[in-house]
Design a protein around this motif. Structure first.
Motif, PDB file in Angstrom:
ATOM      1  N   ASP A   1     -39.109-148.132  42.371  1.00 11.86           N
ATOM      2  CA  ASP A   1     -39.161-146.880  41.609  1.00 11.86           C
ATOM      3  C   ASP A   1     -37.992-145.948  42.245  1.00 11.86           C
ATOM      4  O   ASP A   1     -38.121-145.770  43.579  1.00 11.86           O
ATOM      5  N   GLN A   2     -36.986-145.415  41.762  1.00 10.05           N
ATOM      6  CA  GLN A   2     -36.131-144.529  42.319  1.00 10.05           C
ATOM      7  C   GLN A   2     -36.788-143.195  42.896  1.00 10.05           C
ATOM      8  O   GLN A   2     -37.320-142.456  42.306  1.00 10.05           O
ATOM      9  N   GLN A   3     -36.428-142.973  44.170  1.00 11.36           N
ATOM     10  CA  GLN A   3     -37.270-141.969  44.800  1.00 11.36           C
ATOM     11  C   GLN A   3     -36.367-140.585  44.750  1.00 11.36           C
ATOM     12  O   GLN A   3     -36.645-139.455  45.067  1.00 11.36           O
ATOM     13  N   VAL A   4     -34.961-140.790  44.580  1.00 15.67           N
ATOM     14  CA  VAL A   4     -33.998-139.685  44.437  1.00 15.67           C
ATOM     15  C   VAL A   4     -33.279-139.938  43.403  1.00 15.67           C
ATOM     16  O   VAL A   4     -32.837-140.961  43.242  1.00 15.67           O
ATOM     17  N   LYS A   5     -33.065-139.188  42.508  1.00 23.23           N
ATOM     18  CA  LYS A   5     -32.542-139.194  41.086  1.00 23.23           C
ATOM     19  C   LYS A   5     -31.410-138.081  40.836  1.00 23.23           C
ATOM     20  O   LYS A   5     -31.721-137.013  41.038  1.00 23.23           O
ATOM     21  N   GLN A   6     -30.185-138.689  40.171  1.00 24.90           N
ATOM     22  CA  GLN A   6     -29.307-137.911  39.800  1.00 24.90           C
ATOM     23  C   GLN A   6     -29.277-138.236  38.274  1.00 24.90           C
ATOM     24  O   GLN A   6     -28.735-139.239  38.042  1.00 24.90           O
ATOM     25  N   ASN A   7     -29.801-137.268  37.468  1.00 25.90           N
ATOM     26  CA  ASN A   7     -29.839-137.556  36.129  1.00 25.90           C
ATOM     27  C   ASN A   7     -28.473-137.303  35.418  1.00 25.90           C
ATOM     28  O   ASN A   7     -28.389-137.898  34.104  1.00 25.90           O
ATOM     29  N   SER A   8     -27.383-136.863  35.854  1.00 32.90           N
ATOM     30  CA  SER A   8     -26.180-136.679  35.213  1.00 32.90           C
ATOM     31  C   SER A   8     -25.308-137.567  35.889  1.00 32.90           C
ATOM     32  O   SER A   8     -24.923-137.339  36.915  1.00 32.90           O
ATOM     33  N   PRO A   9     -24.670-138.602  35.135  1.00 33.41           N
ATOM     34  CA  PRO A   9     -23.736-139.708  35.676  1.00 33.41           C
ATOM     35  C   PRO A   9     -22.415-139.047  35.863  1.00 33.41           C
ATOM     36  O   PRO A   9     -21.675-139.411  36.640  1.00 33.41           O
ATOM     37  N   SER A  10     -22.248-138.110  35.039  1.00 35.65           N
ATOM     38  CA  SER A  10     -20.926-137.542  35.309  1.00 35.65           C
ATOM     39  C   SER A  10     -20.952-135.958  34.599  1.00 35.65           C
ATOM     40  O   SER A  10     -21.637-135.545  34.054  1.00 35.65           O
ATOM     41  N   LEU A  11     -19.905-135.249  35.205  1.00 39.75           N
ATOM     42  CA  LEU A  11     -19.680-133.697  34.933  1.00 39.75           C
ATOM     43  C   LEU A  11     -18.165-133.426  34.887  1.00 39.75           C
ATOM     44  O   LEU A  11     -17.499-134.031  35.857  1.00 39.75           O
ATOM     45  N   SER A  12     -17.726-132.730  33.802  1.00 38.76           N
ATOM     46  CA  SER A  12     -16.459-132.360  33.899  1.00 38.76           C
ATOM     47  C   SER A  12     -16.353-130.788  33.905  1.00 38.76           C
ATOM     48  O   SER A  12     -16.971-130.130  33.189  1.00 38.76           O
ATOM     49  N   VAL A  13     -15.543-130.309  34.574  1.00 40.56           N
ATOM     50  CA  VAL A  13     -15.555-128.740  34.916  1.00 40.56           C
ATOM     51  C   VAL A  13     -13.842-128.267  35.019  1.00 40.56           C
ATOM     52  O   VAL A  13     -13.094-129.189  35.453  1.00 40.56           O
ATOM     53  N   GLN A  14     -13.780-127.242  34.335  1.00 42.31           N
ATOM     54  CA  GLN A  14     -12.254-126.670  34.398  1.00 42.31           C
ATOM     55  C   GLN A  14     -12.079-125.905  36.088  1.00 42.31           C
ATOM     56  O   GLN A  14     -12.891-125.550  36.699  1.00 42.31           O
ATOM     57  N   GLU A  15     -11.029-126.415  36.328  1.00 41.44           N
ATOM     58  CA  GLU A  15     -10.416-125.618  37.835  1.00 41.44           C
ATOM     59  C   GLU A  15     -10.847-124.142  37.744  1.00 41.44           C
ATOM     60  O   GLU A  15     -10.758-123.466  36.677  1.00 41.44           O
ATOM     61  N   GLY A  16     -11.326-123.746  38.884  1.00 41.89           N
ATOM     62  CA  GLY A  16     -11.717-122.271  39.206  1.00 41.89           C
ATOM     63  C   GLY A  16     -12.876-122.119  38.898  1.00 41.89           C
ATOM     64  O   GLY A  16     -13.530-120.833  39.078  1.00 41.89           O
ATOM     65  N   ARG A  17     -13.804-122.911  37.931  1.00 43.47           N
ATOM     66  CA  ARG A  17     -15.117-122.579  37.613  1.00 43.47           C
ATOM     67  C   ARG A  17     -16.169-123.126  38.480  1.00 43.47           C
ATOM     68  O   ARG A  17     -15.768-123.964  39.306  1.00 43.47           O
TER      69      ARG A  17
END
Lengths: 114, 115
Positions: A1-17
């Motif tokens: 069982d995963q004790q630490v989870k990061q539910n978003s495998p990826s994230l895309s953001v514009q520079e400056g944001r």
């Protein structure tokens, strides 16, 4: 069982944001939390940490927030830069354990577009 | 100064063979850790040394895995009778001591492929 989870495998953001990376944990014994950043073919490098006695820690463009009741932490990067593009790992430890081994989440790949 | 180094950077072996992976920690660091990162996952703890002794080996998956640190510096992770499921990146980290705020510095890893 995963004790630490990061539910978003990826994230895309514009520079400056703002980039917001999230992490959830299940083990209430964890009392120290860290974020590591990883570039391809390199080992993870330490970015920022927070103790469970705090709810916020800031270092330049990076801020980590901890919500103990929700067992949730987040990393904010403002402003985001193309060089921030990497995989970010959330990690937790139990300070009472000798050795302080880290328990990692699965990582979130951040892409900052120019 | 020099960071954590690991050799080889890549290792390809056949199922059933024996492999050794080496870690050179940052000079003077007493704590040394081995982690394993499978594809698409975060690193998982394997074993921790404080000085020469293995203080916690609870993360080793089975008795085919063994690690040593005879002089309290260089460490070797040894895997016997390798299996395809052992394929992963093996990461080594060191820290000045075992304090909570002692940052763990990671090496670049050894990518092990078992055919």
């Amino acid at each position: 069982d995963q004790q630490v989870k990061q539910n978003s495998p990826s994230l895309s953001v514009q520079e400056g944001r703002i980039s917001i990376l999230n992490c959830d944990y299940t083990n209430s014994m964890f009392d120290y939390f860290l974020w590591y950043k990883k570039y391809p073919a390199e080992g993870p490098t330490f970015l920022i940490s927070i103790s469970s006695i705090k709810d916020k820690n800031e270092d330049g463009r990076f801020t980590v927030f901890l919500n103990k009741s929700a067992k949730h932490l987040s990393l904010h990067i403002v402003p985001s830069q193309p060089g921030d593009s990497a995989v970010y790992f959330c990690a937790a430890m139990k300070s009472l354990n000798a050795g302080n081994m880290l328990t990692f989440g699965g990582g979130t790949r951040l892409m900052v577009k120019p | 100064g020099a960071g954590v180094s690991q050799t080889p950077s890549n290792k390809v072996t056949e199922k059933g063979k024996y492999v050794e992976l080496r870690c050179d920690p940052i000079s003077g660091h007493t704590a040394l850790y081995w982690y394993r990162q499978s594809l698409g996952q975060g690193p998982e703890f394997l074993i921790y040394f404080q000085g020469t002794g293995a203080a916690d080996d609870s993360g080793l998956p089975n008795d085919r895995f063994f690690a040593v640190r005879p002089e309290g510096s260089v460490s070797t992770l040894k895997i016997q009778r390798t299996e395809r499921g052992d394929s992963a990146v093996y990461l080594c980290a060191s820290s000045a001591s075992q304090g909570v705020t002692d940052t763990q510095y990671f090496g670049p890893g050894t990518r092990l492929t078992v055919l």
